[in-house]
Design a protein around this motif. Structure first.
Motif, PDB file in Angstrom:
ATOM      1  N   LEU A  52      -0.309  -9.390  -0.701  1.00 31.11           N
ATOM      2  CA  LEU A  52      -0.190  -9.080   0.729  1.00 31.11           C
ATOM      3  C   LEU A  52       1.182  -8.498   1.043  1.00 31.11           C
ATOM      4  CD1 LEU A  52      -1.232  -9.268   3.679  1.00 31.11           C
ATOM      5  CD2 LEU A  52      -0.393 -11.625   3.717  1.00 31.11           C
ATOM      6  N   SER A  53       2.225  -9.057   0.440  1.00 33.50           N
ATOM      7  CA  SER A  53       3.582  -8.546   0.636  1.00 33.50           C
ATOM      8  C   SER A  53       3.680  -7.082   0.223  1.00 33.50           C
ATOM      9  CB  SER A  53       4.579  -9.389  -0.165  1.00 33.50           C
ATOM     10  OG  SER A  53       5.875  -8.833  -0.126  1.00 33.50           O
ATOM     11  N   ALA A  54       3.073  -6.745  -0.914  1.00 37.47           N
ATOM     12  CA  ALA A  54       3.075  -5.352  -1.369  1.00 37.47           C
ATOM     13  C   ALA A  54       2.419  -4.441  -0.334  1.00 37.47           C
ATOM     14  CB  ALA A  54       2.354  -5.235  -2.709  1.00 37.47           C
ATOM     15  N   LEU A  55       1.314  -4.901   0.246  1.00 42.76           N
ATOM     16  CA  LEU A  55       0.597  -4.101   1.244  1.00 42.76           C
ATOM     17  C   LEU A  55       1.404  -3.932   2.518  1.00 42.76           C
ATOM     18  CD1 LEU A  55      -2.988  -5.605   0.778  1.00 42.76           C
ATOM     19  CD2 LEU A  55      -2.100  -3.433  -0.126  1.00 42.76           C
ATOM     20  N   ILE A  56       2.151  -4.953   2.908  1.00 41.30           N
ATOM     21  CA  ILE A  56       3.027  -4.832   4.077  1.00 41.30           C
ATOM     22  C   ILE A  56       4.087  -3.764   3.817  1.00 41.30           C
ATOM     23  CG2 ILE A  56       4.802  -6.000   5.468  1.00 41.30           C
ATOM     24  CD1 ILE A  56       2.077  -6.981   6.245  1.00 41.30           C
ATOM     25  N   GLY A  57       4.660  -3.768   2.603  1.00 37.11           N
ATOM     26  CA  GLY A  57       5.653  -2.758   2.240  1.00 37.11           C
ATOM     27  C   GLY A  57       5.085  -1.353   2.280  1.00 37.11           C
ATOM     28  N   GLY A  63       4.369   4.153   7.880  1.00 38.59           N
ATOM     29  CA  GLY A  63       4.577   4.252   9.316  1.00 38.59           C
ATOM     30  C   GLY A  63       3.620   3.458  10.181  1.00 38.59           C
ATOM     31  N   TYR A  64       2.771   2.658   9.574  1.00 39.41           N
ATOM     32  CA  TYR A  64       1.856   1.829  10.365  1.00 39.41           C
ATOM     33  C   TYR A  64       2.599   0.688  11.049  1.00 39.41           C
ATOM     34  CZ  TYR A  64      -1.976   4.196   7.935  1.00 39.41           C
ATOM     35  OH  TYR A  64      -2.849   5.139   7.440  1.00 39.41           O
ATOM     36  N   ILE A  65       3.622   0.167  10.383  1.00 35.33           N
ATOM     37  CA  ILE A  65       4.476  -0.891  10.923  1.00 35.33           C
ATOM     38  C   ILE A  65       5.895  -0.343  10.941  1.00 35.33           C
ATOM     39  CG2 ILE A  65       5.404  -3.213  10.528  1.00 35.33           C
ATOM     40  CD1 ILE A  65       2.759  -3.856   9.048  1.00 35.33           C
ATOM     41  N   GLU A  66       6.634  -0.587  12.019  1.00 34.30           N
ATOM     42  CA  GLU A  66       7.968   0.016  12.145  1.00 34.30           C
ATOM     43  C   GLU A  66       8.926  -0.517  11.084  1.00 34.30           C
ATOM     44  OE1 GLU A  66      11.421   0.951  15.504  1.00 34.30           O
ATOM     45  OE2 GLU A  66       9.655  -0.239  16.047  1.00 34.30           O
ATOM     46  N   LYS A 147      -4.488  -4.992  12.352  1.00 34.92           N
ATOM     47  CA  LYS A 147      -4.287  -4.394  13.681  1.00 34.92           C
ATOM     48  C   LYS A 147      -3.526  -3.072  13.589  1.00 34.92           C
ATOM     49  CE  LYS A 147      -4.162  -8.703  16.420  1.00 34.92           C
ATOM     50  NZ  LYS A 147      -4.735  -8.404  17.744  1.00 34.92           N
ATOM     51  N   SER A 148      -2.501  -3.031  12.744  1.00 34.70           N
ATOM     52  CA  SER A 148      -1.634  -1.849  12.690  1.00 34.70           C
ATOM     53  C   SER A 148      -2.281  -0.667  11.980  1.00 34.70           C
ATOM     54  CB  SER A 148      -0.301  -2.197  12.021  1.00 34.70           C
ATOM     55  OG  SER A 148      -0.498  -2.644  10.698  1.00 34.70           O
ATOM     56  N   GLY A 150      -5.710  -0.360  11.529  1.00 27.73           N
ATOM     57  CA  GLY A 150      -7.016  -0.066  12.105  1.00 27.73           C
ATOM     58  C   GLY A 150      -8.171  -0.194  11.134  1.00 27.73           C
ATOM     59  N   VAL A 151      -7.880  -0.709   9.924  1.00 31.53           N
ATOM     60  CA  VAL A 151      -8.943  -0.926   8.939  1.00 31.53           C
ATOM     61  C   VAL A 151      -8.788  -2.325   8.346  1.00 31.53           C
ATOM     62  CG1 VAL A 151      -9.157   1.518   8.332  1.00 31.53           C
ATOM     63  CG2 VAL A 151      -7.580   0.056   7.037  1.00 31.53           C
ATOM     64  N   SER A 152      -9.812  -2.790   7.661  1.00 33.14           N
ATOM     65  CA  SER A 152      -9.713  -4.093   7.009  1.00 33.14           C
ATOM     66  C   SER A 152      -8.673  -4.026   5.890  1.00 33.14           C
ATOM     67  CB  SER A 152     -11.063  -4.506   6.419  1.00 33.14           C
ATOM     68  OG  SER A 152     -11.365  -3.717   5.279  1.00 33.14           O
ATOM     69  N   ILE A 153      -8.102  -5.171   5.569  1.00 34.61           N
ATOM     70  CA  ILE A 153      -7.116  -5.201   4.489  1.00 34.61           C
ATOM     71  C   ILE A 153      -7.746  -4.751   3.178  1.00 34.61           C
ATOM     72  CG2 ILE A 153      -5.829  -6.780   3.001  1.00 34.61           C
ATOM     73  CD1 ILE A 153      -4.710  -8.097   5.265  1.00 34.61           C
ATOM     74  N   GLU A 154      -8.973  -5.138   2.945  1.00 33.97           N
ATOM     75  CA  GLU A 154      -9.627  -4.753   1.697  1.00 33.97           C
ATOM     76  C   GLU A 154      -9.720  -3.225   1.598  1.00 33.97           C
ATOM     77  OE1 GLU A 154     -13.564  -5.911  -0.921  1.00 33.97           O
ATOM     78  OE2 GLU A 154     -12.942  -7.195   0.723  1.00 33.97           O
ATOM     79  N   THR A 155     -10.047  -2.577   2.713  1.00 32.07           N
ATOM     80  CA  THR A 155     -10.116  -1.111   2.727  1.00 32.07           C
ATOM     81  C   THR A 155      -8.743  -0.500   2.483  1.00 32.07           C
ATOM     82  OG1 THR A 155     -11.996  -1.123   4.246  1.00 32.07           O
ATOM     83  CG2 THR A 155     -10.703   0.898   4.152  1.00 32.07           C
ATOM     84  N   PHE A 156      -7.726  -1.045   3.141  1.00 36.54           N
ATOM     85  CA  PHE A 156      -6.360  -0.545   2.976  1.00 36.54           C
ATOM     86  C   PHE A 156      -5.873  -0.773   1.546  1.00 36.54           C
ATOM     87  CE2 PHE A 156      -1.706  -0.825   3.365  1.00 36.54           C
ATOM     88  CZ  PHE A 156      -1.431   0.343   4.070  1.00 36.54           C
ATOM     89  N   ALA A 157      -6.117  -1.972   1.026  1.00 31.27           N
ATOM     90  CA  ALA A 157      -5.685  -2.305  -0.333  1.00 31.27           C
ATOM     91  C   ALA A 157      -6.396  -1.432  -1.364  1.00 31.27           C
ATOM     92  CB  ALA A 157      -5.954  -3.780  -0.626  1.00 31.27           C
ATOM     93  N   LYS A 158      -7.683  -1.210  -1.148  1.00 36.18           N
ATOM     94  CA  LYS A 158      -8.463  -0.392  -2.081  1.00 36.18           C
ATOM     95  C   LYS A 158      -7.875   1.012  -2.184  1.00 36.18           C
ATOM     96  CE  LYS A 158     -13.232   1.103  -2.968  1.00 36.18           C
ATOM     97  NZ  LYS A 158     -14.635   1.036  -2.467  1.00 36.18           N
ATOM     98  N   LYS A 159      -7.555   1.606  -1.053  1.00 34.06           N
ATOM     99  CA  LYS A 159      -7.062   2.988  -1.037  1.00 34.06           C
ATOM    100  C   LYS A 159      -5.644   3.103  -1.587  1.00 34.06           C
ATOM    101  CE  LYS A 159      -6.238   6.932   2.028  1.00 34.06           C
ATOM    102  NZ  LYS A 159      -6.355   7.457   3.426  1.00 34.06           N
ATOM    103  N   HIS A 160      -4.775   2.190  -1.163  1.00 34.59           N
ATOM    104  CA  HIS A 160      -3.346   2.371  -1.421  1.00 34.59           C
ATOM    105  C   HIS A 160      -2.787   1.559  -2.589  1.00 34.59           C
ATOM    106  CE1 HIS A 160      -2.927   4.837   2.137  1.00 34.59           C
ATOM    107  NE2 HIS A 160      -3.522   3.905   2.859  1.00 34.59           N
ATOM    108  N   LEU A 161      -3.581   0.597  -3.093  1.00 29.08           N
ATOM    109  CA  LEU A 161      -3.064  -0.235  -4.185  1.00 29.08           C
ATOM    110  C   LEU A 161      -4.075  -0.375  -5.328  1.00 29.08           C
ATOM    111  CD1 LEU A 161      -0.700  -2.053  -5.149  1.00 29.08           C
ATOM    112  CD2 LEU A 161      -1.862  -3.981  -4.034  1.00 29.08           C
TER     113      LEU A 161
END
Length: 295
Positions: A52-57, A63-66, A147-148, A150-161
């Motif tokens: 999760l920490s990696a995904l926050i980074g 630019g999703y989180i300031e 929230k930031s 706009g997609v589920s974490i699984e979707t975000f993680a799948k694409k970017h990690l």
């Protein structure tokens, strides 16, 4: 480093499910308690927090989180009228220093809405003053990420990690609101845990591509809160100090003895999955005794 033959003899007698040891980008040791363990999706418990920490980074870099100093009331307007809670930032959640009371998973899990349950807790300390290890903080981070982006974490993680690392066999459980369980929800194969450790050893680079920003790898694994002489905490990563060790060691650590251990100066990554109901630090003792270079 002691003999790997001796190491294997010891772990065969214990509740170790799998071990992978990579040195200088080469796997030098591989152990699975049985054939099923090689393909099994291991429940990695709080190792999830480090992923999760990696995904926050990644989300901050895109630019999703300031930044980590962003107050969490930007995402949870329901706390805007609480002056103490207004001071909580993403960094406080990452370092487990939000100040929010934490009654434990036994309090959060039966509740109907996990995020609301965490946010409604009283403040025990001002933000930044005291560390209280809390899966609730991780669940808030998970909600912020959803929230930031706009997609589920699984979707975000799948694409970017996960896809960039070639990780395809995993499951990320969710709460009743459909938010990925940030503190302990991921199941994943041992070989894929090794990929995450290798990614961090290589400062966020995988096959020449920057997956996690290098500055985030450094910042998130650097001690922010000292626990005792042997443990300190970064952004959902632990730092560990053994007697006479060379260089620093950081680790993702999960219940029952799940570990991704990175020793950058040794160019060493070790993955251990276990089934310890008690004494879940024993794999760490094996690592220190048989795998760690000493002065």
């Amino acid at each position: 480093m002691k003999s790997l033959v001796d190491f294997e003899k010891v772990i065969k007698k214990d509740k170790i499910d799998s071990v992978l040891v990579q040195k200088n980008n080469t796997v030098i040791f591989e152990y699975f308690r049985n054939n099923k363990m090689k393909e099994k999706q291991h429940k990695i418990y709080s190792v999830t927090k480090s992923v999760l920490s990696a995904l926050i980074g990644i989300a901050i870099d895109k630019g999703y989180i300031e930044n980590v100093n962003t107050p969490i009331y930007n995402y949870f307007p329901e706390i805007k009228n609480d002056k103490e809670k207004q001071e909580i930032t993403i960094k406080h959640l990452l370092t487990m220093t939000s100040g929010l009371h934490w009654p434990g998973n036994s309090g959060m899990i039966p509740s109907k809405n996990w995020v609301d349950f965490v946010l409604q807790q009283d403040m025990d300390h001002p933000p930044g003053k005291e560390m209280v290890y809390s899966c609730g903080s991780s669940q808030l981070l998970s909600a912020i990420l959803q929230k930031s982006t706009g997609v589920s974490i699984e979707t975000f993680a799948k694409k970017h990690l996960f896809i960039p690392l070639g990780i395809t066999d995993y499951k990320w459980n969710r709460d009743a609101q459909g938010i990925a369980i940030g503190g302990f929800g991921l199941t994943i194969k041992s070989a894929d845990m090794l990929k995450i450790g290798s990614l961090y050893l290589q400062n966020g680079v995988w096959k020449t591509k920057q997956i996690v920003p290098s500055h985030w790898v450094e910042e998130s694994t650097t001690p922010k809160v000292k626990i005792d002489d042997h443990y300190s905490y970064g952004y959902h990563w632990w730092n560990i100090t053994f007697d006479n060790q060379i260089g620093r060691i950081y680790s993702a650590i999960g219940r029952e003895g799940q570990y991704i251990i990175v020793a950058p100066e040794d160019q060493l990554v070790t993955v251990i999955t276990s089934s310890f109901k008690e004494d879940s630090r024993r794999p760490l003792q094996y690592f220190a005794e048989y795998l760690l270079e000493r002065k």
